[in-house]
Design a protein around this motif. Structure first.
Motif, mmCIF file in Angstrom:
data_model
loop_
_atom_site.group_PDB
_atom_site.id
_atom_site.type_symbol
_atom_site.label_atom_id
_atom_site.label_comp_id
_atom_site.label_asym_id
_atom_site.label_seq_id
_atom_site.Cartn_x
_atom_site.Cartn_y
_atom_site.Cartn_z
ATOM 1 N N ASN A 296 1.180 -1.188 -0.003
ATOM 2 C CA ASN A 296 0.020 0.141 -0.063
ATOM 3 C C ASN A 296 0.847 1.259 0.053
ATOM 4 O O ASN A 296 0.886 1.962 0.920
ATOM 5 C CB ASN A 296 -0.629 0.071 1.341
ATOM 6 C CG ASN A 296 -1.966 -0.922 1.310
ATOM 7 O OD1 ASN A 296 -3.044 -0.992 0.552
ATOM 8 N ND2 ASN A 296 -1.753 -2.045 2.099
ATOM 9 N N ALA A 298 0.489 4.360 -1.159
ATOM 10 C CA ALA A 298 -0.042 5.410 -0.590
ATOM 11 C C ALA A 298 -0.189 5.605 0.654
ATOM 12 O O ALA A 298 -0.076 6.700 1.217
ATOM 13 C CB ALA A 298 -1.313 5.590 -1.494
ATOM 14 N N GLN A 299 -0.187 4.475 1.421
ATOM 15 C CA GLN A 299 -0.298 4.654 3.054
ATOM 16 C C GLN A 299 1.304 5.046 3.431
ATOM 17 O O GLN A 299 1.266 5.817 4.400
ATOM 18 C CB GLN A 299 -0.669 3.339 3.742
ATOM 19 C CG GLN A 299 -2.343 2.825 3.303
ATOM 20 C CD GLN A 299 -3.176 3.773 3.839
ATOM 21 O OE1 GLN A 299 -3.196 3.970 5.206
ATOM 22 N NE2 GLN A 299 -4.095 4.212 3.247
#
Length: 449
Positions: A296, A298-299
């Motif tokens: 992830n 984006a996290q």
């Protein structure tokens, strides 16, 4: 489905989250079959678990409150017997729990755990140097080379475990959490554990140090008057003196005044609990946090931008994939009305699904299966338990994970998962973690970075 008709828990933990969702859908509690044919009530809703975990009508002492164990209907031949046969704070009830927790809590304080930060930073640095030197830009298994090594060094140093015992203990701990092994394998593993633990305790009695094993030995030995040695539990222990399952405890007893000391078995079993939980929990947690950020990006960008902290990553990792999925076992001291027509009968065993609490949509919303470091409810999980049995090692596990993940991404900012698809998980319905974590490290960050 009729919740009075039990379904079998998958001993290998093939899809624990689907299983947990099934448990939640059945109501406040539903009948399940554990490996070995033992029937229990599974509880999967967060609110119901929180209520039970602080209810004085719920015990963890099989010797006092599980009729099937007391009668011998379920005994040492059960593959999961070690989870209820040990005598330590995790299986104790009432004043016995307070007595057994007290010396461990005194030795394993949050302050002591926080004081380990410099050593954790040092070990993480050494491990990252090894990764950079042995696999520059290449693929490595981060579970084996990083997540496993950090808690091994920290926890085993904390407990003063000599290096010659590290290998045997790793093998034993892995089998301890393998809920698919046979009864014969489980009994052989328990016997191996006895040998290793006897060696450890004898070693630390001869060579005490500034470690938790020595501290617990001192708590046990200083509370023992050899002229009037008695087991601190005998005043309240309802088991008959002729019960063969108490023989080892009674033979090594020496607890001093009631409520004060530890028997020899309680000392050994407390050590088993503390370093086993401390090791396995941290390995799984570090792997989960690394894996979720790698898949992830984006996290990870939110953390790098300062919109979320590494501690937020740790809490969300704990929520979405608790290091221990189920907690077994607890027992109803009397009938417990759960509502919706469900009554857990006196003496019935109870299986708590900590992993289910982390994805309960009633708490975390319809997207509870999504990893989100900004989630408002990220800290509302039960991954370290709740109430009197809350994990003493929670501070250390959180610290290890936050340092490890931060330093890894600072050192290898372009790291990526090696390959695609789902990764294999450990074969257990108790331990919840990745079997491996193959990662391409990418270039190491320069000093200027």
């Amino acid at each position: 489905m009729n919740r009075q008709c039990p379904f079998a828990i998958d001993a290998l933990g093939g899809d624990v989250h689907a299983e947990a969702a099934r448990v939640r859908e059945q109501g406040p509690a539903t009948r399940v079959l554990l490996p070995g044919g033992v029937s229990a009530w599974a509880v999967g809703r967060s609110a119901d678990m929180r209520r039970l975990l602080v209810d004085p009508r719920v015990s963890k002492d099989a010797y006092r409150h599980w009729p099937a164990w007391i009668s011998g209907e379920v005994g040492e031949q059960w593959p999961l017997a070690i989870w209820v046969s040990v005598q330590n704070m995790i299986t104790a009830y009432g004043s016995e729990h307070a007595r057994l927790r007290r010396p461990a809590a005194a030795a394993f304080t949050a302050r002591r755990a926080a004081g380990l930060r410099p050593r954790i930073e040092e070990v993480v640095g050494e491990l990252l140097e090894d990764l950079a030197a042995s696999a520059p830009g290449g693929a490595v298994d981060l579970r084996t080379r990083f997540a496993h090594e950090l808690p091994t060094r920290i926890v085993f140093e904390l407990f003063g475990i000599p290096e010659h015992s590290w290998g045997p203990l790793h093998k034993i701990i892995n089998a301890f959490f393998d809920t698919g092994i046979t009864a014969e394998e489980a009994q052989r593993n328990a016997a191996d554990l006895d040998v290793v633990m006897a060696d450890l305790v004898a070693h630390r009695r001869r060579h005490p140090g500034d470690d938790m094993t020595s501290a617990l030995i001192a708590a046990r030995d200083t509370a023992t008057d050899p002229r009037t040695a008695t087991d601190a539990r005998t005043a309240t222990d309802p088991r008959p003196a002729t019960d063969p399952r108490t023989a080892a405890v009674d033979a090594g007893a020496g607890g001093g005044a009631a409520g004060a000391g530890l028997s020899e078995k309680e000392l050994v079993d407390s050590l088993i609990l503390l370093f086993t939980a401390g090791y396995e929990t941290s390995v799984n947690l570090i792997c989960t946090a690394l894996h979720e950020l790698l898949r992830n990006p984006a996290q990870l960008a939110l953390v790098r931008a300062g919109l979320a902290s590494w501690e937020d990553v740790v809490e969300e990792a704990l929520r979405i994939e608790p290091p221990a999925f189920y907690g077994l076992l607890r027992f109803a001291v009397e009938d417990i009305d759960m509502g919706e027509g469900v009554v857990i009968g006196q003496g019935d065993p109870i299986l708590i699904s900590f992993g289910s609490a982390g994805r309960d949509p009633e708490v975390h919303g319809a997207d509870a299966d999504r990893f989100d470091v900004l989630r408002a409810t990220r800290g509302q999980h039960l991954s370290f338990g709740f109430g009197t049995h809350h994990c003493l090692g929670a501070t250390l596990a959180r610290l290890e994970c936050a340092v490890a993940v931060r330093r890894f991404f600072e050192t290898f900012p372009a790291a990526s998962l090696a390959g695609v698809g789902e990764l294999g998980r450990v074969e257990s319905f108790i331990s919840n973690g990745l079997r491996e974590l193959p990662v391409v490290l990418g270039p190491r960050a320069s000093v200027a970075d």
